[in-house]
Design an enzyme around this catalytic site. Structure first.
Site, PDB file in Angstrom:
ATOM      1  N   SER A 234       0.826  -1.218   0.000  1.00  0.00           N
ATOM      2  CA  SER A 234       0.000   0.000   0.000  1.00  0.00           C
ATOM      3  C   SER A 234       0.854   1.259   0.000  1.00  0.00           C
ATOM      4  O   SER A 234       0.534   2.241  -0.692  1.00  0.00           O
ATOM      5  CB  SER A 234      -0.951   0.013   1.196  1.00  0.00           C
ATOM      6  OG  SER A 234      -1.922  -0.995   1.042  1.00  0.00           O
ATOM      7  N   CYS A 235       1.927   1.255   0.766  1.00  0.00           N
ATOM      8  CA  CYS A 235       2.800   2.435   0.830  1.00  0.00           C
ATOM      9  C   CYS A 235       3.514   2.659  -0.502  1.00  0.00           C
ATOM     10  O   CYS A 235       3.744   3.802  -0.898  1.00  0.00           O
ATOM     11  CB  CYS A 235       3.793   2.301   1.982  1.00  0.00           C
ATOM     12  SG  CYS A 235       2.973   2.297   3.595  1.00  0.00           S
ATOM     13  N   THR A 236       3.831   1.590  -1.193  1.00  0.00           N
ATOM     14  CA  THR A 236       4.474   1.703  -2.500  1.00  0.00           C
ATOM     15  C   THR A 236       3.497   2.273  -3.525  1.00  0.00           C
ATOM     16  O   THR A 236       3.856   3.164  -4.306  1.00  0.00           O
ATOM     17  CB  THR A 236       5.018   0.335  -2.954  1.00  0.00           C
ATOM     18  OG1 THR A 236       5.986  -0.106  -1.997  1.00  0.00           O
ATOM     19  CG2 THR A 236       5.657   0.411  -4.333  1.00  0.00           C
TER      20      THR A 236
ATOM     21  N   ALA B  69       3.153   6.043  -2.784  1.00  0.00           N
ATOM     22  CA  ALA B  69       4.347   6.797  -3.172  1.00  0.00           C
ATOM     23  C   ALA B  69       4.490   6.879  -4.690  1.00  0.00           C
ATOM     24  O   ALA B  69       4.796   7.951  -5.235  1.00  0.00           O
ATOM     25  CB  ALA B  69       5.587   6.163  -2.554  1.00  0.00           C
TER      26      ALA B  69
END
Length: 153
Positions: free
Chosen positions: A45-47, A50
């Protein structure tokens, strides 16, 4: 957790970036800053979050918006994340979660019945004077960038 609201001045933020350089939020006065807090670099999710910001950075620049991503990862891990995903904005290391706590995004979380402490995914748009203009939370990471760009229009 501290509760910040639009109109409040953003708390102090002096952290190391992915290159082990100190970054001070006060240096961004005169520009808008999109300060997004995310749980952990190199997670799915963070990738997604970003990379969507990276892919639309020119749209953010049209609105004079600088992007700062903050997690509790070390500068070394942030550098690996930045290089792997070719991120062209600054990532900041809040290992001791002082800034996350001051912004009210550090707190208890639950996952699969277990409780732990971590960052609640939240984004702050800080205006040119250093005041919080808008707070974004409870969004899907896939459309995070679109929500913010729509607001900026």
């Amino acid at each position: 957790m501290n509760k910040l609201h639009p109109g409040d001045f953003a708390p102090e933020c002096i952290l190391l970036d992915q290159d082990n350089q100190l970054v001070n939020l006060i240096d961004y006065l005169g520009k808008k800053v999109l300060m997004y807090f995310y749980p952990k670099a190199m997670t799915p999710s963070c990738t997604i979050q970003a990379c969507n910001l990276r892919d639309h950075i020119e749209s953010f620049k049209k609105f004079n918006v600088e992007i700062l991503g903050i997690s509790i990862d070390t500068p070394d891990k942030l550098l690996r994340f930045s290089e792997k995903e070719m991120l062209d904005f600054t990532l900041l290391s809040d290992k001791e979660h002082v800034v996350s706590n001051n912004f009210g995004v550090w707190g208890e979380k639950k996952f699969m019945g277990k409780k732990y402490y971590g960052i609640h995914r939240t984004t702050f748009l800080i205006n040119e004077l250093g005041k919080i203009e808008k707070i974004f939370k409870n969004f899907k990471v896939e459309i995070h960038h679109l929500i913010i760009l729509k607001y900026l229009q």
